[in-house]
Scaffold this motif. Sequence first.
Motif, PDB file in Angstrom:
ATOM      1  N   LYS A 230      62.535  28.988  44.849  1.00  0.00           N
ATOM      2  CA  LYS A 230      62.852  30.458  44.863  1.00  0.00           C
ATOM      3  C   LYS A 230      61.747  30.999  43.555  1.00  0.00           C
ATOM      4  CE  LYS A 230      67.425  30.416  46.764  1.00  0.00           C
ATOM      5  NZ  LYS A 230      68.877  30.693  46.718  1.00  0.00           N
ATOM      6  N   VAL A 231      60.711  30.611  43.541  1.00  0.00           N
ATOM      7  CA  VAL A 231      59.753  31.086  42.617  1.00  0.00           C
ATOM      8  C   VAL A 231      59.631  32.515  42.692  1.00  0.00           C
ATOM      9  CG1 VAL A 231      57.525  30.633  41.339  1.00  0.00           C
ATOM     10  CG2 VAL A 231      58.781  28.603  42.390  1.00  0.00           C
ATOM     11  N   ASP A 232      59.922  33.232  41.537  1.00  0.00           N
ATOM     12  CA  ASP A 232      59.447  34.890  41.665  1.00  0.00           C
ATOM     13  C   ASP A 232      57.951  34.906  41.629  1.00  0.00           C
ATOM     14  OD1 ASP A 232      59.380  37.512  41.439  1.00  0.00           O
ATOM     15  OD2 ASP A 232      61.029  37.648  40.203  1.00  0.00           O
ATOM     16  N   ILE A 233      57.167  35.552  42.742  1.00  0.00           N
ATOM     17  CA  ILE A 233      55.983  35.723  42.611  1.00  0.00           C
ATOM     18  C   ILE A 233      55.526  37.154  42.784  1.00  0.00           C
ATOM     19  CG2 ILE A 233      55.406  33.471  43.591  1.00  0.00           C
ATOM     20  CD1 ILE A 233      55.078  34.819  46.345  1.00  0.00           C
ATOM     21  N   ARG A 234      56.447  37.999  42.498  1.00  0.00           N
ATOM     22  CA  ARG A 234      56.229  39.582  42.485  1.00  0.00           C
ATOM     23  C   ARG A 234      55.105  39.811  41.495  1.00  0.00           C
ATOM     24  NH1 ARG A 234      62.586  41.431  42.656  1.00  0.00           N
ATOM     25  NH2 ARG A 234      62.431  39.503  41.130  1.00  0.00           N
ATOM     26  N   ASN A 235      55.127  39.332  40.404  1.00  0.00           N
ATOM     27  CA  ASN A 235      54.201  39.743  39.189  1.00  0.00           C
ATOM     28  C   ASN A 235      52.914  38.830  39.223  1.00  0.00           C
ATOM     29  OD1 ASN A 235      55.985  41.697  38.313  1.00  0.00           O
ATOM     30  ND2 ASN A 235      56.813  40.120  36.995  1.00  0.00           N
ATOM     31  N   PHE A 236      52.751  38.014  40.436  1.00  0.00           N
ATOM     32  CA  PHE A 236      51.445  37.169  40.637  1.00  0.00           C
ATOM     33  C   PHE A 236      50.362  38.144  41.349  1.00  0.00           C
ATOM     34  CE2 PHE A 236      53.123  32.733  40.142  1.00  0.00           C
ATOM     35  CZ  PHE A 236      53.708  33.112  38.931  1.00  0.00           C
ATOM     36  N   THR A 237      49.684  38.769  40.557  1.00  0.00           N
ATOM     37  CA  THR A 237      48.884  39.948  41.112  1.00  0.00           C
ATOM     38  C   THR A 237      47.739  39.358  42.142  1.00  0.00           C
ATOM     39  OG1 THR A 237      49.082  41.291  39.159  1.00  0.00           O
ATOM     40  CG2 THR A 237      47.270  41.692  40.809  1.00  0.00           C
ATOM     41  N   TRP A 238      47.057  38.126  41.648  1.00  0.00           N
ATOM     42  CA  TRP A 238      46.037  37.564  42.254  1.00  0.00           C
ATOM     43  C   TRP A 238      46.702  36.818  43.456  1.00  0.00           C
ATOM     44  CZ3 TRP A 238      45.390  32.285  42.783  1.00  0.00           C
ATOM     45  CH2 TRP A 238      44.246  31.887  43.326  1.00  0.00           C
ATOM     46  N   TRP A 239      47.842  35.996  43.254  1.00  0.00           N
ATOM     47  CA  TRP A 239      48.391  35.202  44.115  1.00  0.00           C
ATOM     48  C   TRP A 239      48.797  36.389  45.482  1.00  0.00           C
ATOM     49  CZ3 TRP A 239      47.765  31.157  47.004  1.00  0.00           C
ATOM     50  CH2 TRP A 239      49.102  30.752  47.630  1.00  0.00           C
ATOM     51  N   GLN A 240      49.358  37.168  45.310  1.00  0.00           N
ATOM     52  CA  GLN A 240      49.434  38.146  46.262  1.00  0.00           C
ATOM     53  C   GLN A 240      48.540  38.763  46.970  1.00  0.00           C
ATOM     54  OE1 GLN A 240      52.580  39.413  47.190  1.00  0.00           O
ATOM     55  NE2 GLN A 240      53.901  38.552  45.590  1.00  0.00           N
ATOM     56  N   GLU A 241      47.264  38.829  46.370  1.00  0.00           N
ATOM     57  CA  GLU A 241      46.174  39.301  46.906  1.00  0.00           C
ATOM     58  C   GLU A 241      45.654  38.074  47.805  1.00  0.00           C
ATOM     59  OE1 GLU A 241      43.032  41.634  48.377  1.00  0.00           O
ATOM     60  OE2 GLU A 241      44.695  41.984  47.221  1.00  0.00           O
ATOM     61  N   GLN A 242      45.858  36.873  47.572  1.00  0.00           N
ATOM     62  CA  GLN A 242      45.563  36.040  48.407  1.00  0.00           C
ATOM     63  C   GLN A 242      46.497  35.591  49.710  1.00  0.00           C
ATOM     64  OE1 GLN A 242      42.558  34.334  47.350  1.00  0.00           O
ATOM     65  NE2 GLN A 242      42.874  35.763  45.729  1.00  0.00           N
ATOM     66  N   ILE A 243      47.583  36.050  49.346  1.00  0.00           N
ATOM     67  CA  ILE A 243      48.736  35.810  50.635  1.00  0.00           C
ATOM     68  C   ILE A 243      48.239  36.952  51.606  1.00  0.00           C
ATOM     69  CG2 ILE A 243      50.983  36.379  51.180  1.00  0.00           C
ATOM     70  CD1 ILE A 243      52.027  35.381  48.263  1.00  0.00           C
ATOM     71  N   ARG A 244      47.743  38.089  51.093  1.00  0.00           N
ATOM     72  CA  ARG A 244      47.378  39.146  52.132  1.00  0.00           C
ATOM     73  C   ARG A 244      46.296  38.718  52.809  1.00  0.00           C
ATOM     74  NH1 ARG A 244      49.223  42.701  47.928  1.00  0.00           N
ATOM     75  NH2 ARG A 244      47.452  42.409  46.764  1.00  0.00           N
ATOM     76  N   HIS A 245      45.431  38.064  52.051  1.00  0.00           N
ATOM     77  CA  HIS A 245      44.239  37.440  52.872  1.00  0.00           C
ATOM     78  C   HIS A 245      44.593  36.447  53.775  1.00  0.00           C
ATOM     79  CE1 HIS A 245      40.886  39.407  50.997  1.00  0.00           C
ATOM     80  NE2 HIS A 245      41.170  38.950  49.714  1.00  0.00           N
ATOM     81  N   MET A 246      45.432  35.352  53.469  1.00  0.00           N
ATOM     82  CA  MET A 246      46.109  34.713  54.362  1.00  0.00           C
ATOM     83  C   MET A 246      46.780  35.391  55.639  1.00  0.00           C
ATOM     84  SD  MET A 246      47.670  31.160  52.516  1.00  0.00           S
ATOM     85  CE  MET A 246      48.613  32.037  51.323  1.00  0.00           C
ATOM     86  N   ALA A 247      47.383  36.151  55.259  1.00  0.00           N
ATOM     87  CA  ALA A 247      48.105  36.871  56.430  1.00  0.00           C
ATOM     88  C   ALA A 247      47.330  37.819  57.265  1.00  0.00           C
ATOM     89  CB  ALA A 247      49.394  37.874  55.707  1.00  0.00           C
ATOM     90  N   ASN A 248      46.421  38.602  56.626  1.00  0.00           N
ATOM     91  CA  ASN A 248      45.573  39.583  57.494  1.00  0.00           C
ATOM     92  C   ASN A 248      44.366  38.786  58.146  1.00  0.00           C
ATOM     93  OD1 ASN A 248      47.521  41.464  56.703  1.00  0.00           O
ATOM     94  ND2 ASN A 248      46.396  42.142  55.050  1.00  0.00           N
ATOM     95  N   GLN A 249      43.716  37.834  57.646  1.00  0.00           N
ATOM     96  CA  GLN A 249      42.350  37.248  57.682  1.00  0.00           C
ATOM     97  C   GLN A 249      42.678  35.748  58.328  1.00  0.00           C
ATOM     98  OE1 GLN A 249      39.515  38.415  54.752  1.00  0.00           O
ATOM     99  NE2 GLN A 249      40.105  40.310  54.249  1.00  0.00           N
ATOM    100  N   ASP A 250      43.696  35.407  58.207  1.00  0.00           N
ATOM    101  CA  ASP A 250      43.860  34.028  58.538  1.00  0.00           C
ATOM    102  C   ASP A 250      42.968  33.166  57.768  1.00  0.00           C
ATOM    103  OD1 ASP A 250      45.440  32.036  59.784  1.00  0.00           O
ATOM    104  OD2 ASP A 250      43.934  32.044  61.766  1.00  0.00           O
ATOM    105  N   ALA A 251      42.928  33.504  56.519  1.00  0.00           N
ATOM    106  CA  ALA A 251      41.760  32.775  55.593  1.00  0.00           C
ATOM    107  C   ALA A 251      42.515  31.658  54.779  1.00  0.00           C
ATOM    108  CB  ALA A 251      41.265  33.623  54.666  1.00  0.00           C
ATOM    109  N   VAL A 252      41.590  30.727  54.343  1.00  0.00           N
ATOM    110  CA  VAL A 252      42.311  29.613  53.271  1.00  0.00           C
ATOM    111  C   VAL A 252      41.981  30.226  51.862  1.00  0.00           C
ATOM    112  CG1 VAL A 252      41.971  27.832  55.081  1.00  0.00           C
ATOM    113  CG2 VAL A 252      40.092  28.476  53.276  1.00  0.00           C
TER     114      VAL A 252
END
Length: 507
Positions: A230-252
């Motif tokens: 249960k690691v809180d990642i709400r303040n991980f700005t860069w990682w949140q952007e990577q998650i969006r890339h993984m979700a929207n572009q199916d990217a690694v």
Amino acid sequence: MTASVPRQDSQKNNGLSAKFFHKLASGVPGVLFTYCLSADGSQHWFPYISNRVEALFGLDPESLRRDAEGVFARIHPDDLVGLEESVAQSAADLTPWCYRARLKMLDGSYQWYEAHSRPERQEDGSTIWYGQYTNIQHYKSLEQSLRESEEEASYQAQFQKLMARFSADFIHLGFGTIDECIDKLLAGIGGFFEVDRAYVYAFTDGYTHMTNTHEWCADGVPSLLESQQKVDIRNFTWWQEQIRHMANQDAVVFVEDTRALPPEALAELGLLEEQGVRAMICAPILVRGQVMGFFGVDSVRVRSWRADQSELMFIVSGLLSGALERNRLEEDLVNQSVRDPLTGLYNRRYLMPRLHEMLAASRRHGERFCLAMFDIDHFKQVNDSLGHLAGDVILKRFTTLLLAHTRANDLVSRYGGEEFLLVFNEVAADQEGSVVTRILEAVRGEYFRFKDDQARITVSAGVVCLSEFQGARVTPEILIREADKRLYQAKEGGRDCLVDAGGLSRP
């Protein structure tokens, strides 16, 4: 008597021969040479070496005729010792000398050369070799290319074999064994990719938290499983952007050196440094079209990933996605068979086997538990006055109250209609009344709302504890029958109360 050749003509012919020989040597692709090694091995020189050494290596042929060290200084350090040993061996047994070594070119690069020569012992004990060395860089490059092609083909074949084996494991996956299969997959992939960790993380809805659900670590590498819950990642700005890339572009996500992360990844860098991670790559795991987590690998050292690493990661994450989607479908099917569709509580089909298990555990280990049966008072009147939809709302709200006043290891089920069963674990016989009392009080103080209507209801309860039977053999049916009997007594006693071994009590 043969006529002698005049000295002047002989000198002229020798000059022509030398000139001709130099022209001939300049047309040879390699370097022609005669190399001489003194009898004691302390001196060596090139009595003759073609002028190409100057164009190729920037060496003066005249100086080499006095000392051969200039050529030896051009030999790659890794090849020099072997070359000197081979020369000494050829001098000792007068066998032809053949050797391959890298020489430093005029532009500073190293290229492969191959030498061929024959030795001849001189009267003073020295040895002289006659031969040439030629550039074989093209053949070495081709050899390296072929070797790399073979290694690549072998790598791909091994990877496909590994994936085929784990695909078969997931295809024949038994219900409840998916965790074991994922752990084996991570171990196999972690070893194959030669990484330090391989893992699976799950995201919460909205990507606010992530949890490490499965992990493999190489020998000597500490586990992060417990610390990554249960690691809180709400303040991980860069990682949140990577998650969006993984979700929207199916990217690694590729990271070859964590120290090269952008400034907005300061929080993420702190966490990675704390974990000792220097390089990582992550690929999304999709279930029902949604990114529910990711599969990743870590390295505790900076490393360069393969050019096709993303494709390999997608193959693994695709296998995991399919297995998890199938497992979730099976869980849904099982839940549909053992859970009440209205309240989501376990039904009688699940309850009875669990009671048998609990009784068996009690016989083996002396574990004790209590059972309470609840019934909503005057529920038929609620249905008749407000309608069955209102009755459903009350049933669901009562379920919420039950769950709020019980623990995770208690068993809550809908027994049928408006009857519910609660099995409390590790509760003494003199404490079960207080648990049930709190539930009755919570229901009495609740307003049950449906559209514009609201109702106040009460419940009655019958409670029985296993300890009451003092070692007699008990079955689930006996327990339920006794609880139901006491529930009936509570109804007869005026409702909104409980009956246990001590009799009727009203909160």
